[in-house]
Design a protein around this motif. Structure first.
Motif, short mmCIF file in Angstrom:
data_model
loop_
_atom_site.label_atom_id
_atom_site.label_comp_id
_atom_site.label_asym_id
_atom_site.label_seq_id
_atom_site.Cartn_x
_atom_site.Cartn_y
_atom_site.Cartn_z
N TYR A 25 0.83 -1.20 0.00
CA TYR A 25 0.00 0.00 0.00
C TYR A 25 0.87 1.25 0.00
N ARG A 26 0.37 2.30 -0.64
CA ARG A 26 1.01 3.62 -0.59
C ARG A 26 -0.10 4.66 -0.51
N CYS A 27 -0.16 5.41 0.58
CA CYS A 27 -1.22 6.39 0.79
C CYS A 27 -0.91 7.66 -0.02
N THR A 32 2.39 7.60 3.27
CA THR A 32 2.80 6.47 4.11
C THR A 32 2.76 5.18 3.28
N GLU A 33 3.79 4.34 3.47
CA GLU A 33 3.85 3.05 2.79
C GLU A 33 3.83 1.94 3.84
N TRP A 34 3.10 0.86 3.54
CA TRP A 34 3.08 -0.28 4.43
C TRP A 34 2.66 -1.52 3.65
N CYS A 46 -5.08 3.34 6.03
CA CYS A 46 -3.74 3.88 6.28
C CYS A 46 -3.50 3.98 7.78
N ASN A 48 -1.60 5.81 9.30
CA ASN A 48 -1.24 7.17 9.71
C ASN A 48 -2.44 8.12 9.67
N ILE A 53 -7.29 2.74 1.36
CA ILE A 53 -6.35 2.74 0.25
C ILE A 53 -6.40 1.41 -0.48
#
Length: 220
Positions: A25-27, A32-34, A46, A48, A53
């Protein structure tokens, strides 16, 4: 950009489900990436900013048990990227705009002119475009600074176009009718003043579309 590491797949999770998806994932809102593992390539919140997302990459993770391994299978090939399957997405973007309307007013002072305009705005008559208050401008301008925000949402099927798209299609149809009428009369003038009814009949469906009415069967 913030990178947040989520807990990896545990042995208990692997035993409960031999095949899972590792989603990346990338917001687009806070960058933010996770990554996280699910039983499908689904959306995630997300960590954060809590926005929903869509994963930009989803990989199938094969189970480690002997029952799920194929004979002669290369252990390095147990992770297969899910690709080649088309899905429906509604992709949107937002840009901040400034709505600027200008009218012409005759008054004794700037204060008096503004007061007249404000009263017309409150009465919803400022757009009437009258001789006493002609409409000079009604336009949208992008606000200064970068305000472009993208959003991508997965859907089971694409929704019907909303009112703004239907109104745009009506306006486009109306313009085509206007052009068709002008061309038909120009052609009729070139033919000695005789207008071909076929040139006008083909404009009827467009005129009905511009009015938002159902099409009629034209009898020949």
């Amino acid at each position: 950009m913030t990178l947040i590491e989520q807990p990896s797949v545990t042995a208990m999770q692997t035993e409960a489900s031999t095949v899972r998806y590792l989603n990346q994932y990338r917001c687009p809102y806070c960058q933010t990436e996770w990554e996280d593992s699910w039983d499908c390539g689904c959306n995630d919140r997300c960590p954060n900013c809590n926005k929903e997302i869509e994963p930009y990459e989803s990989a199938l993770i094969a189970g480690e048990s002997a029952e799920t391994e194929l004979p002669g299978e290369d252990p390095d090939s147990t992770i297969v990227t899910a690709a080649g399957v088309n899905r429906f997405f509604v992709v949107s973007y937002e840009i901040d705009y400034v709505h600027r309307v200008s009218v012409g007013i005759s008054a004794e002072s700037p204060e008096a002119a503004q007061q007249i305009a404000e009263q017309a705005f409150n009465d919803a008559t400022i757009w009437d475009d009258t001789a006493a208050m002609p409409l000079l401008s009604d336009d949208y301008h992008e606000a200064e600074g970068e305000s472009l925000v993208w959003e991508c949402v997965a859907v089971e099927q694409l929704p019907e176009p909303d009112h703004s798209v239907r109104q745009l299609k009506k306006e486009q149809a109306a313009m085509r009718v206007c052009r068709g009428l002008v061309e038909a009369y120009q052609q009729g003038e070139a033919n000695g003043g005789s207008i071909d009814w076929d040139d006008l009949d083909q404009l009827i469906p467009l005129a009905l579309q511009a009015l938002g009415k159902p099409a009629l069967d034209i009898q020949s």
